[in-house]
Scaffold this motif. Structure first.
Motif, PDB file in Angstrom:
ATOM      1  N   TYR A  91     -17.399 -19.434  -7.373  1.00  0.00           N
ATOM      2  CA  TYR A  91     -16.463 -18.944  -6.360  1.00  0.00           C
ATOM      3  C   TYR A  91     -17.191 -18.285  -5.186  1.00  0.00           C
ATOM      4  CZ  TYR A  91     -17.409 -15.074  -9.546  1.00  0.00           C
ATOM      5  OH  TYR A  91     -18.030 -14.172 -10.369  1.00  0.00           O
ATOM      6  N   LEU A  92     -18.503 -18.132  -5.260  1.00  0.00           N
ATOM      7  CA  LEU A  92     -19.249 -17.431  -4.211  1.00  0.00           C
ATOM      8  C   LEU A  92     -19.307 -18.230  -2.910  1.00  0.00           C
ATOM      9  CD1 LEU A  92     -22.325 -15.933  -6.104  1.00  0.00           C
ATOM     10  CD2 LEU A  92     -20.191 -14.797  -5.449  1.00  0.00           C
ATOM     11  N   SER A  93     -19.421 -17.499  -1.817  1.00  0.00           N
ATOM     12  CA  SER A  93     -19.625 -18.132  -0.519  1.00  0.00           C
ATOM     13  C   SER A  93     -20.978 -18.835  -0.488  1.00  0.00           C
ATOM     14  CB  SER A  93     -19.572 -17.074   0.585  1.00  0.00           C
ATOM     15  OG  SER A  93     -19.966 -17.628   1.813  1.00  0.00           O
ATOM     16  N   GLN A  94     -20.998 -19.993   0.153  1.00  0.00           N
ATOM     17  CA  GLN A  94     -22.243 -20.751   0.295  1.00  0.00           C
ATOM     18  C   GLN A  94     -22.644 -20.874   1.764  1.00  0.00           C
ATOM     19  OE1 GLN A  94     -24.053 -21.616  -2.347  1.00  0.00           O
ATOM     20  NE2 GLN A  94     -22.461 -20.691  -3.649  1.00  0.00           N
TER      21      GLN A  94
ATOM     22  N   LEU B 170     -17.556  -3.851  -9.279  1.00  0.00           N
ATOM     23  CA  LEU B 170     -16.828  -4.719  -8.358  1.00  0.00           C
ATOM     24  C   LEU B 170     -17.754  -5.286  -7.295  1.00  0.00           C
ATOM     25  CD1 LEU B 170     -13.698  -2.439  -7.779  1.00  0.00           C
ATOM     26  CD2 LEU B 170     -13.999  -4.226  -9.502  1.00  0.00           C
ATOM     27  N   LEU B 171     -17.670  -6.606  -7.092  1.00  0.00           N
ATOM     28  CA  LEU B 171     -18.484  -7.273  -6.079  1.00  0.00           C
ATOM     29  C   LEU B 171     -17.606  -8.160  -5.203  1.00  0.00           C
ATOM     30  CD1 LEU B 171     -21.618  -8.458  -8.122  1.00  0.00           C
ATOM     31  CD2 LEU B 171     -21.344  -6.352  -6.795  1.00  0.00           C
ATOM     32  N   GLY B 172     -18.047  -8.346  -3.959  1.00  0.00           N
ATOM     33  CA  GLY B 172     -17.385  -9.290  -3.073  1.00  0.00           C
ATOM     34  C   GLY B 172     -17.920 -10.695  -3.307  1.00  0.00           C
ATOM     35  N   ASP B 173     -17.126 -11.702  -2.994  1.00  0.00           N
ATOM     36  CA  ASP B 173     -17.577 -13.080  -3.144  1.00  0.00           C
ATOM     37  C   ASP B 173     -18.523 -13.486  -2.012  1.00  0.00           C
ATOM     38  OD1 ASP B 173     -16.040 -13.163  -5.379  1.00  0.00           O
ATOM     39  OD2 ASP B 173     -14.550 -14.575  -4.611  1.00  0.00           O
ATOM     40  N   GLU B 174     -18.467 -12.776  -0.903  1.00  0.00           N
ATOM     41  CA  GLU B 174     -19.422 -12.975   0.196  1.00  0.00           C
ATOM     42  C   GLU B 174     -20.502 -11.922   0.022  1.00  0.00           C
ATOM     43  OE1 GLU B 174     -21.005 -14.821   2.495  1.00  0.00           O
ATOM     44  OE2 GLU B 174     -19.304 -15.043   3.863  1.00  0.00           O
TER      45      GLU B 174
ATOM     46  N   MET C 262     -14.553 -10.954   0.767  1.00  0.00           N
ATOM     47  CA  MET C 262     -14.084 -11.822  -0.321  1.00  0.00           C
ATOM     48  C   MET C 262     -13.976 -13.286   0.106  1.00  0.00           C
ATOM     49  SD  MET C 262     -13.827 -10.550  -3.292  1.00  0.00           S
ATOM     50  CE  MET C 262     -12.809 -11.797  -4.065  1.00  0.00           C
ATOM     51  N   ASN C 263     -14.602 -13.633   1.200  1.00  0.00           N
ATOM     52  CA  ASN C 263     -14.647 -15.025   1.642  1.00  0.00           C
ATOM     53  C   ASN C 263     -15.511 -15.844   0.664  1.00  0.00           C
ATOM     54  OD1 ASN C 263     -14.069 -16.980   3.773  1.00  0.00           O
ATOM     55  ND2 ASN C 263     -16.272 -16.954   4.134  1.00  0.00           N
ATOM     56  N   PRO C 264     -15.162 -17.057   0.294  1.00  0.00           N
ATOM     57  CA  PRO C 264     -14.035 -17.874   0.771  1.00  0.00           C
ATOM     58  C   PRO C 264     -12.775 -17.746  -0.063  1.00  0.00           C
ATOM     59  CG  PRO C 264     -15.446 -19.227  -0.579  1.00  0.00           C
ATOM     60  CD  PRO C 264     -16.082 -17.849  -0.572  1.00  0.00           C
TER      61      PRO C 264
ATOM     62  N   ALA D 206     -25.348 -16.505   2.187  1.00  0.00           N
ATOM     63  CA  ALA D 206     -25.489 -16.582   0.733  1.00  0.00           C
ATOM     64  C   ALA D 206     -26.888 -16.219   0.259  1.00  0.00           C
ATOM     65  CB  ALA D 206     -25.109 -17.987   0.249  1.00  0.00           C
ATOM     66  N   GLN D 207     -27.891 -16.497   1.075  1.00  0.00           N
ATOM     67  CA  GLN D 207     -29.276 -16.199   0.706  1.00  0.00           C
ATOM     68  C   GLN D 207     -29.822 -14.975   1.436  1.00  0.00           C
ATOM     69  OE1 GLN D 207     -30.526 -17.849  -1.830  1.00  0.00           O
ATOM     70  NE2 GLN D 207     -28.644 -19.074  -1.848  1.00  0.00           N
ATOM     71  N   ASP D 208     -28.918 -14.220   2.067  1.00  0.00           N
ATOM     72  CA  ASP D 208     -29.327 -12.999   2.741  1.00  0.00           C
ATOM     73  C   ASP D 208     -29.922 -12.017   1.732  1.00  0.00           C
ATOM     74  OD1 ASP D 208     -28.713 -11.507   5.528  1.00  0.00           O
ATOM     75  OD2 ASP D 208     -28.519 -10.085   3.869  1.00  0.00           O
ATOM     76  N   ALA D 209     -30.820 -11.169   2.171  1.00  0.00           N
ATOM     77  CA  ALA D 209     -31.457 -10.209   1.275  1.00  0.00           C
ATOM     78  C   ALA D 209     -30.430  -9.333   0.565  1.00  0.00           C
ATOM     79  CB  ALA D 209     -32.439  -9.338   2.059  1.00  0.00           C
ATOM     80  N   ALA D 210     -29.340  -8.995   1.262  1.00  0.00           N
ATOM     81  CA  ALA D 210     -28.308  -8.159   0.655  1.00  0.00           C
ATOM     82  C   ALA D 210     -27.609  -8.871  -0.501  1.00  0.00           C
ATOM     83  CB  ALA D 210     -27.273  -7.755   1.703  1.00  0.00           C
ATOM     84  N   ALA D 211     -27.611 -10.217  -0.478  1.00  0.00           N
ATOM     85  CA  ALA D 211     -26.933 -10.982  -1.527  1.00  0.00           C
ATOM     86  C   ALA D 211     -27.701 -10.972  -2.840  1.00  0.00           C
ATOM     87  CB  ALA D 211     -26.700 -12.412  -1.062  1.00  0.00           C
TER      88      ALA D 211
END
Length: 236
Positions: A108-111, A135-139, A35-37, A115-120
């Protein structure tokens, strides 16, 4: 007697407010980076018990992790609600999450570097049934959330994250307008109880302090009058 009544009222109000705080709210130690940041790893979050309140898109919620459709662990966790019953949630259109075809600007997402990882940006398309939340994490690059583990029944949501820091001095958690700005109904949960309790607690403490001070002053004055009366008139 007046000062005793004031002190008792102040003590009662103080004890009652402290009891409400500790029965309604809890500290949550943030275990990881998902959930960062919004919630820093290793930091504390203030969670208010849900008590039947409706869950909306944008809420950061506490839930039973074992309630995922395909759980990978058990225990309490916190993630952000991005879709509720009846929604169709998908990724990604122009790099954005969509809900019912509406692109969501998630500020609110991590930058960071993830942030541009394939999983994102893993593609998915999910239609939610009533009584379910996504439900999703912000990271996004490092969160094991509904993209991989499935939906969660809303009944598994036990609380709302309403602040950061310890229960004694939290900072309010910013409420996102990302979903309402996109034209979707339902604003995130707003906690008005804790700020009110802080004022009631202050008022109770003031009454208690005033009552004790008034009582002490009254007792000192009464004792002084008794000493003077016992001494009698000065001799000639």
């Amino acid at each position: 007697m007046v000062w005793i009544v004031v002190a008792v009222l102040g003590l009662g109000a103080t004890v009652a407010q402290v009891g409400i705080v500790f029965f309604t709210y809890r500290d949550y130690q943030v275990p990881g980076v998902a959930m960062n940041p919004t919630l820093k790893p290793g930091g504390s979050a203030l969670v208010r018990a849900r008590e039947g309140d409706e869950v909306h898109r944008g809420d950061v919620v506490m839930f039973d992790r074992g309630a995922f459709a395909h759980p990978d662990s058990a225990g309490l966790s916190v993630f952000r609600v991005v879709a509720v019953g009846g929604d169709v949630v998908a990724c990604c259109t122009g790099g954005l999450l969509t809900v019912d075809g509406k692109p969501i600007t998630e500020n609110y997402l991590s930058q960071d570097q993830y942030a541009q990882d394939a999983a994102a940006t893993t593609p998915y398309l999910v239609r939610l049934h009533e009584g379910q939340v996504f439900l999703l994490g912000d990271e996004r690059g490092r969160a094991r959330d509904s993209r991989f583990l499935g939906v969660v029944p809303v009944s598994a949501v036990t609380g709302f994250v309403v602040g950061t820091g310890r229960i004694t001095h939290p900072a309010p958690l910013a409420r996102t307008t990302a979903f309402t700005d996109a034209g979707l109904p339902g604003a995130p949960f707003e906690d008005t109880l804790y700020p009110a309790l802080r004022w009631w607690l202050l008022g109770g403490a003031v009454l208690l302090f005033a009552g004790l001070i008034g009582l002490v002053v009254t007792l000192v004055r009464t004792a002084g009058r008794r000493r003077r009366a016992a001494a009698g008139p000065p001799g000639r």
